[in-house]
Design a protein around this motif. Structure first.
Motif, short mmCIF file in Angstrom:
data_model
loop_
_atom_site.label_atom_id
_atom_site.label_comp_id
_atom_site.label_asym_id
_atom_site.label_seq_id
_atom_site.Cartn_x
_atom_site.Cartn_y
_atom_site.Cartn_z
N UNK A 39 0.83 -1.21 0.00
CA UNK A 39 0.00 0.00 0.00
C UNK A 39 0.86 1.26 0.00
N UNK A 40 2.10 1.16 0.49
CA UNK A 40 2.93 2.35 0.62
C UNK A 40 3.29 2.98 -0.71
N UNK A 41 3.49 2.18 -1.75
CA UNK A 41 3.86 2.76 -3.06
C UNK A 41 2.79 3.72 -3.56
N UNK A 42 1.51 3.32 -3.60
CA UNK A 42 0.50 4.28 -4.06
C UNK A 42 0.30 5.44 -3.09
N UNK A 43 0.43 5.19 -1.80
CA UNK A 43 0.28 6.30 -0.84
C UNK A 43 1.37 7.34 -1.03
N UNK A 44 2.59 6.91 -1.25
CA UNK A 44 3.68 7.85 -1.48
C UNK A 44 3.49 8.60 -2.80
N UNK A 45 2.98 7.92 -3.80
CA UNK A 45 2.74 8.59 -5.09
C UNK A 45 1.67 9.67 -4.93
N UNK A 46 0.59 9.34 -4.24
CA UNK A 46 -0.49 10.31 -4.01
C UNK A 46 0.05 11.51 -3.21
N UNK A 47 0.77 11.22 -2.13
CA UNK A 47 1.31 12.29 -1.29
C UNK A 47 2.26 13.19 -2.09
N UNK A 48 3.10 12.59 -2.90
CA UNK A 48 4.02 13.39 -3.71
C UNK A 48 3.31 14.26 -4.72
N UNK A 49 2.28 13.71 -5.33
CA UNK A 49 1.49 14.48 -6.29
C UNK A 49 0.81 15.66 -5.60
N UNK A 50 0.26 15.42 -4.42
CA UNK A 50 -0.40 16.50 -3.68
C UNK A 50 0.61 17.56 -3.26
N UNK A 51 1.78 17.14 -2.81
CA UNK A 51 2.82 18.10 -2.41
C UNK A 51 3.17 19.05 -3.55
N UNK A 52 3.25 18.53 -4.76
CA UNK A 52 3.59 19.35 -5.92
C UNK A 52 2.44 20.26 -6.34
N UNK A 53 1.21 19.81 -6.11
CA UNK A 53 0.04 20.55 -6.59
C UNK A 53 -0.46 21.60 -5.60
N UNK A 54 0.01 21.57 -4.38
CA UNK A 54 -0.53 22.45 -3.33
C UNK A 54 0.53 23.37 -2.76
N UNK A 55 0.74 24.53 -3.38
CA UNK A 55 1.73 25.47 -2.82
C UNK A 55 1.33 25.96 -1.43
N UNK A 56 0.04 25.88 -1.09
CA UNK A 56 -0.38 26.35 0.23
C UNK A 56 0.17 25.50 1.37
N UNK A 57 0.71 24.33 1.07
CA UNK A 57 1.34 23.50 2.10
C UNK A 57 2.50 24.24 2.75
N UNK A 58 3.08 25.19 2.04
CA UNK A 58 4.25 25.90 2.52
C UNK A 58 3.93 27.36 2.84
N UNK A 59 2.66 27.71 2.86
CA UNK A 59 2.25 29.09 3.14
C UNK A 59 2.32 29.36 4.64
N UNK A 60 2.61 30.59 5.02
CA UNK A 60 2.68 30.93 6.45
C UNK A 60 1.34 30.71 7.18
N UNK A 61 0.24 30.83 6.45
CA UNK A 61 -1.07 30.65 7.09
C UNK A 61 -1.65 29.26 6.80
N UNK A 62 -0.77 28.27 6.64
CA UNK A 62 -1.20 26.90 6.32
C UNK A 62 -2.24 26.38 7.31
N UNK A 63 -1.99 26.55 8.61
CA UNK A 63 -2.92 26.02 9.61
C UNK A 63 -4.33 26.60 9.44
N UNK A 64 -4.39 27.88 9.16
CA UNK A 64 -5.69 28.53 8.94
C UNK A 64 -6.36 27.98 7.68
N UNK A 65 -5.61 27.84 6.61
CA UNK A 65 -6.16 27.30 5.36
C UNK A 65 -6.66 25.88 5.54
N UNK A 66 -5.90 25.07 6.28
CA UNK A 66 -6.30 23.69 6.54
C UNK A 66 -7.59 23.64 7.33
N UNK A 67 -7.68 24.43 8.39
CA UNK A 67 -8.89 24.41 9.22
C UNK A 67 -10.10 24.91 8.43
#
Length: 77
Positions: A39-67
Motif C-alpha cells: 500500500x505504501x507505493x501508491x500512498x507515497x505517489x499520491x502524497x508526492x502528487x499532492x505536495x507538488x500541486x498544493x503550494x499552500x502547504x508551505x504558506x505561512x497561514x497553512x494552519x488557517x487554510x487547513x482548518x
C-alpha cells in the motif's frame, strides 16, 4: 489485465485535507494503520502528487487554510 492508470479528481479542499492526513500517517506509527507494505507505493505517489500541486502547504497561514478547508468539508459545516 493491463496496468492502466486511474485518475482521481479532488477539490482543493479535499486535496489539502488528504495531504495533511497522509503526512500525519507517514510520521505516526504507520504499521498500526497500514498492514500491507504494498500500500505504501501508491500512498507515497499520491502524497508526492499532492505536495507538488498544493503550494499552500508551505504558506505561512497553512494552519488557517487547513482548518477552513476542513470546516467546508464537514457535513455539518
Amino acid at each position: 489485465m493491463s496496468d492502466s492508470q486511474v485518475m482521481i479528481k479532488l477539490t482543493r479542499d479535499e486535496a489539502l485535507v488528504l495531504s495533511h492526513w497522509l503526512e500525519q500517517l507517514r510520521t505516526a506509527d504507520p504499521g498500526r494503520v497500514v498492514d500491507d507494505p504494498a500500500v505504501w507505493a501508491p500512498l507515497h505517489r499520491i502524497a508526492g502528487t499532492l505536495d507538488k500541486a498544493l503550494p499552500e502547504l508551505f504558506a505561512p497561514d497553512y494552519d488557517h487554510r487547513l482548518e477552513t478547508a476542513r470546516q467546508r468539508l464537514r457535513p455539518d459545516g
